[in-house]
Design a protein around this motif. Structure first.
Motif, short mmCIF file in Angstrom:
data_model
loop_
_atom_site.label_atom_id
_atom_site.label_comp_id
_atom_site.label_asym_id
_atom_site.label_seq_id
_atom_site.Cartn_x
_atom_site.Cartn_y
_atom_site.Cartn_z
N TYR A 185 1.07 -1.57 0.14
CA TYR A 185 -0.36 0.26 -0.01
C TYR A 185 0.78 1.01 -0.48
CZ TYR A 185 -2.98 3.88 1.58
OH TYR A 185 -3.70 4.86 1.81
N LEU A 186 2.21 1.05 0.53
CA LEU A 186 2.53 2.29 0.75
C LEU A 186 3.90 2.30 -0.56
CD1 LEU A 186 4.38 2.36 4.65
CD2 LEU A 186 2.73 3.52 3.70
N ALA A 187 4.02 1.43 -1.17
CA ALA A 187 4.75 1.51 -2.17
C ALA A 187 4.14 2.17 -3.29
CB ALA A 187 5.06 0.12 -2.63
N PHE A 188 2.49 2.06 -3.04
CA PHE A 188 2.56 2.73 -4.29
C PHE A 188 1.59 4.03 -3.91
CE2 PHE A 188 2.82 -1.95 -6.23
CZ PHE A 188 3.15 -1.12 -7.72
N SER A 189 1.39 4.23 -2.82
CA SER A 189 0.45 5.17 -2.56
C SER A 189 1.28 6.73 -1.98
CB SER A 189 -0.48 5.62 -0.82
OG SER A 189 0.69 4.83 0.27
N THR A 190 3.24 6.28 -2.00
CA THR A 190 3.71 7.09 -1.37
C THR A 190 3.75 8.11 -2.79
OG1 THR A 190 5.65 5.66 -1.73
CG2 THR A 190 4.89 6.58 0.46
N GLU A 191 5.11 9.19 -3.07
CA GLU A 191 5.22 9.69 -4.00
C GLU A 191 5.81 9.74 -4.80
OE1 GLU A 191 4.08 13.18 -5.00
OE2 GLU A 191 2.84 12.99 -3.50
N GLY A 192 6.11 9.56 -6.79
CA GLY A 192 7.65 9.23 -6.70
C GLY A 192 8.55 10.17 -6.72
N ILE A 198 21.59 1.51 4.76
CA ILE A 198 22.76 1.44 5.51
C ILE A 198 24.67 1.80 5.39
CG2 ILE A 198 23.79 -0.65 6.62
CD1 ILE A 198 21.76 -2.18 5.80
N ARG A 199 24.83 3.10 5.81
CA ARG A 199 25.64 3.35 6.11
C ARG A 199 26.03 4.01 6.94
NH1 ARG A 199 25.13 9.13 4.33
NH2 ARG A 199 27.27 8.99 3.28
N LEU A 200 27.23 5.20 7.73
CA LEU A 200 28.01 5.07 8.70
C LEU A 200 27.20 6.60 8.84
CD1 LEU A 200 31.96 4.71 8.93
CD2 LEU A 200 30.24 3.58 10.45
N GLY A 201 27.04 7.38 8.33
CA GLY A 201 26.70 9.14 7.89
C GLY A 201 24.73 9.37 7.74
N GLY A 202 24.34 7.76 8.30
CA GLY A 202 22.90 7.55 8.35
C GLY A 202 21.79 7.69 6.85
N PRO A 203 20.98 7.18 6.70
CA PRO A 203 20.88 7.19 5.71
C PRO A 203 20.59 8.57 4.87
CG PRO A 203 19.12 6.49 7.03
CD PRO A 203 20.11 7.12 7.86
N THR A 204 20.58 8.71 3.32
CA THR A 204 20.13 9.47 2.41
C THR A 204 18.76 9.60 1.34
OG1 THR A 204 21.83 8.79 0.77
CG2 THR A 204 22.64 9.88 2.37
N ILE A 205 18.07 9.07 1.92
CA ILE A 205 17.13 8.89 1.38
C ILE A 205 15.93 9.44 1.99
CG2 ILE A 205 16.95 6.69 2.40
CD1 ILE A 205 16.11 5.06 0.00
N ASP A 206 15.09 9.84 0.94
CA ASP A 206 14.30 10.88 2.34
C ASP A 206 12.56 10.17 2.57
OD1 ASP A 206 12.42 13.37 2.09
OD2 ASP A 206 11.33 12.34 1.73
N GLY A 207 13.04 10.38 4.11
CA GLY A 207 11.96 9.65 4.79
C GLY A 207 10.15 8.97 4.14
N GLU A 208 9.69 9.91 3.07
CA GLU A 208 8.84 8.99 1.84
C GLU A 208 9.13 7.98 1.13
OE1 GLU A 208 6.26 11.17 1.47
OE2 GLU A 208 5.32 10.05 -0.34
N PHE A 209 10.17 7.66 1.11
CA PHE A 209 10.81 6.74 0.33
C PHE A 209 11.20 5.76 1.70
CE2 PHE A 209 12.08 9.86 -2.50
CZ PHE A 209 11.22 9.98 -3.19
N LEU A 210 11.62 6.01 2.54
CA LEU A 210 12.33 5.36 3.07
C LEU A 210 10.62 4.32 4.33
CD1 LEU A 210 15.31 4.10 4.44
CD2 LEU A 210 14.84 6.16 6.39
N ARG A 211 10.90 4.60 4.42
CA ARG A 211 9.13 4.21 5.47
C ARG A 211 9.16 2.94 4.52
NH1 ARG A 211 8.02 9.35 6.91
NH2 ARG A 211 6.87 10.31 5.17
N PRO A 212 8.33 3.60 2.93
CA PRO A 212 7.79 1.58 2.30
C PRO A 212 9.27 0.90 2.08
CG PRO A 212 8.10 4.00 1.15
CD PRO A 212 7.91 3.68 2.29
N LEU A 213 10.16 1.51 2.43
CA LEU A 213 11.71 0.49 1.28
C LEU A 213 12.17 -0.31 3.13
CD1 LEU A 213 13.49 -0.40 0.21
CD2 LEU A 213 14.92 1.38 1.39
#
Lengths: 252, 58
Positions: free
Chosen positions: A43-50, A194-209
């Motif tokens: 659901y999250l994968a298809f409802s979040t923004e591109g 998974i990297r030393l400085g923390g995720p560089t990916i936005d929360g919008e994409f991180l949640r479904p991931l």
């Protein structure tokens, strides 16, 4: 005291009959939780923004990345089981790495195919022989080799020992896959979660991931427990058939 | 080809492989359980088939 209790609990679990009882108790819960998480994740994968650059193709990430993580985690579980086979000679460890190999091959196949389908629109090519893609392809071939080796030998404990050695030798590929994007100049992007400085990916994409990653991980454990149980049953059937044949031979 | 083609093909193939894996595991389990039941019905039991509570523990 706590340590000895933990060891007792672990050796109880290593008893195949106790493992079967435990599997029967936890499998319904594990299956239900996996289904629920997949429903939420999809659901999250298809409802979040591109993504502003990648558009809708960013959704491929929600299956590609968890499958790729699992392809490495499954091999690590097999390597731990292989140590169990070679050091403790435990039959449940033999069964564990034999049962995990087809699961690992399937998840690696998903990672390779979805990666290729993501690569075409974003990189302009289905495949390149860069360090990340090549090392994952080698991992896929290793899974197939281990499956073939297990099936080629009649004696299960001998097959387990030989494939345990192959699994441990092949484990060298896991850090190569993980760090290939840092060690070499690859078309594949470096780590962004998974990297030393923390995720560089936005929360919008991180949640479904993350939800999909947990769902895939639970799916792996559910299927692994089921496959171990099936293999224990298979070995019991063949032992009983052998006993029956021996009895029949004695009577005849 | 639009982006939708790549997205849906990815999910389609992943769904197919996952479903095949689940079905294969379930069908394999049922077949083994049936074989064990048949062996038991023909009078064959495991030597250690006694309930766990009665199994002597060292």
């Amino acid at each position: 005291m706590t340590e000895s209790l933990a060891i007792t609990k672990f050796s109880d679990l290593a008893n195949p009959t106790r493992f079967l009882a435990l599997a029967a108790r936890i499998l319904p819960w594990l299956s239900a939780l996996t289904t629920l998480l997949f429903a939420v994740g999809l659901y999250l994968a298809f409802s979040t923004e591109g993504d502003y650059q990648q558009g809708d193709t960013v959704r491929i990430m929600y299956v590609h990345v968890p499958a790729a993580w699992l392809s490495m985690m499954c091999y690590s579980v097999m390597a731990l089981s292989a140590i169990g086979t070679l050091v403790w000679r435990h039959p449940l460890a033999d069964v564990s790495h034999k049962a995990a190999a087809p699961l690992g091959a399937a998840f690696t196949l998903i990672a390779l195919v979805t990666g290729s389908l993501w690569g075409k629109p974003m990189w302009g090519t289905w495949w390149v022989w860069d360090a990340r893609l090549t090392s994952v392809f080698v991992l896929f071939l290793m899974y197939l080799g281990i499956i073939a080796l297990n099936r080629a030998m009649d004696d299960p404990s001998r097959a387990a020992r030989v494939s345990a050695v192959l699994i441990l030798v092949g484990f060298v590929n896991i850090p190569i896959i993980k760090f290939s994007v840092d060690w070499w100049n690859t078309l594949h992007q470096p780590a962004s979660v998974i990297r030393l400085g923390g995720p560089t990916i936005d929360g919008e994409f991180l949640r479904p991931l993350l939800v999909m990653a947990v769902a895939f991980t639970l799916l792996f454990f559910t299927l692994h427990i089921m496959a171990i149980r099936n293999e224990i049953w298979r070995r019991r059937v063949s032992t009983q058939r052998r006993m029956a044949a021996r009895l029949a031979g004695r009577e005849g | 080809m639009g982006h939708a083609f790549y997205v849906y093909t990815s999910y389609g193939i992943s769904g197919f492989v996952t479903l095949a894996l689940v079905l294969w595991t379930v069908i394999d389990g049922r077949a083994r359980r049936r074989e064990l039941a048949e062996l038991e019905a023909s009078g064959l039991r495991r030597r250690s088939a006694a309930p766990m509570a009665e199994t002597p523990r060292s």
